[in-house]
Scaffold this active site. Sequence first.
Site, mmCIF file in Angstrom:
data_model
loop_
_atom_site.group_PDB
_atom_site.id
_atom_site.type_symbol
_atom_site.label_atom_id
_atom_site.label_comp_id
_atom_site.label_asym_id
_atom_site.label_seq_id
_atom_site.Cartn_x
_atom_site.Cartn_y
_atom_site.Cartn_z
ATOM 1 N N ARG A 1 0.871 -1.173 0.000
ATOM 2 C CA ARG A 1 0.000 0.000 0.000
ATOM 3 C C ARG A 1 0.908 1.222 0.000
ATOM 4 O O ARG A 1 1.658 1.446 0.960
ATOM 5 C CB ARG A 1 -0.916 0.019 1.225
ATOM 6 N N HIS B 1 -7.109 1.262 -6.816
ATOM 7 C CA HIS B 1 -7.507 0.758 -5.488
ATOM 8 C C HIS B 1 -8.411 -0.464 -5.679
ATOM 9 O O HIS B 1 -9.600 -0.447 -5.362
ATOM 10 C CB HIS B 1 -8.236 1.858 -4.720
ATOM 11 N N GLN C 1 -10.670 -2.201 -2.787
ATOM 12 C CA GLN C 1 -11.832 -1.402 -2.393
ATOM 13 C C GLN C 1 -13.015 -1.667 -3.314
ATOM 14 O O GLN C 1 -14.166 -1.713 -2.874
ATOM 15 C CB GLN C 1 -11.475 0.084 -2.424
ATOM 16 N N ASP D 1 -15.611 10.554 -2.110
ATOM 17 C CA ASP D 1 -14.353 10.294 -1.407
ATOM 18 C C ASP D 1 -13.827 11.629 -0.896
ATOM 19 O O ASP D 1 -14.322 12.706 -1.289
ATOM 20 C CB ASP D 1 -13.361 9.646 -2.391
ATOM 21 N N CYS E 1 -15.513 5.300 0.714
ATOM 22 C CA CYS E 1 -14.467 4.339 1.074
ATOM 23 C C CYS E 1 -13.829 4.630 2.427
ATOM 24 O O CYS E 1 -13.113 3.774 2.954
ATOM 25 C CB CYS E 1 -13.412 4.276 -0.021
ATOM 26 N N ARG F 1 -14.627 -4.945 3.195
ATOM 27 C CA ARG F 1 -13.213 -4.981 2.830
ATOM 28 C C ARG F 1 -12.582 -6.285 3.313
ATOM 29 O O ARG F 1 -11.777 -6.896 2.609
ATOM 30 C CB ARG F 1 -12.457 -3.795 3.457
#
Length: 331
Positions: free
Chosen positions: A108, A135, A138, A232, A273, A318
């Site tokens: 990440r 991503h 996600q 977001d 998210c 997730r």
Amino acid sequence: MPTSLSGRDFLKLLDFTTPEIKYLLKLSRQFKNLKLTGTPHRYLEGKNIVLLFQKTSTRTRCSFEVGAMDLGMGVTYLDPGSSQIGTKESIEDTARVLERFYDGIEFRGFAQADVEALADNASVPVWNGLTTEWHPTQMLADILTVQEEFGEDVSGRTLVFMGDCKNNVARSLMVVCAKLGMNFVACGPEDCMPAADVIDACAPIFEEMGGTCKLTTDVTEGVTGADVVYTDVWVSMGEPDEVWGPRIAELTPYRVTSEVMALAKPEAIFLHCLPSFHDTNTAIGAQKAEQFGITEMEVTDEVFEGRQSRVFEEAENRMHTIKAVMYATLS
């Protein structure tokens, strides 16, 4: 022939076919049922994974750690100060060391080129927990949440992303919508639209799968009739502090409010998210409220806490979807 992803890297969803993505979602639902019923599923007993984090995270770290432990694996977490990657040791050398200790590597961080370099130089699966460009983990959680609301077949459903449509989440949403025959709408300022590379990559997929892609600066045009409204944060981790002022001024018209949600279908859901600046109960939220006089940024607290919000179901998912990715690539 049954779907097999054994030994595969998980770097971006453009690398996966529609049947493969549907397989991962089905596997996610199965793992969620096992978790919720308390059924042991230590299917990867004896394996070990390492988590390389240049960018810290709550959901990504917890999802990989709990998911791995549920599957019977050992986990090593390396925060930004706990490894020599990119400073005293190259990514290529790091990959060749870690592959000798671990069965899987999660990364990440910032550049997609870094996670690609890890994958190119490691003989074990590498998973992208987030980069500046993509991503992918996600996205599986997002679609699993949509499926739980509307049913397994999400083709023909419309997802609208509000705000900075050029960021990694919006780019990845465009891809997963294209792959699953959904309609994707990017709604934001002209200079915040997705880049040509992702638009060009998705155009033939939308055509093949029957979905549509729309870019619009008009909120009413963008949200009317939507099944899912998604947003977001306006400033991502690692961006300079001076972008806050211009970004707030530019994106405030695209805040998700109750009035915006009213344009969508009555049964529409709201996704985010996380983390979210929907109030001033964080150090940054309080600081920006004092600095710019804004108490709610990308979404109002009323929507975030409202009946249409599924943000915490999405956050839980997730774990189930990341567990599916690990199992599918390691088994």
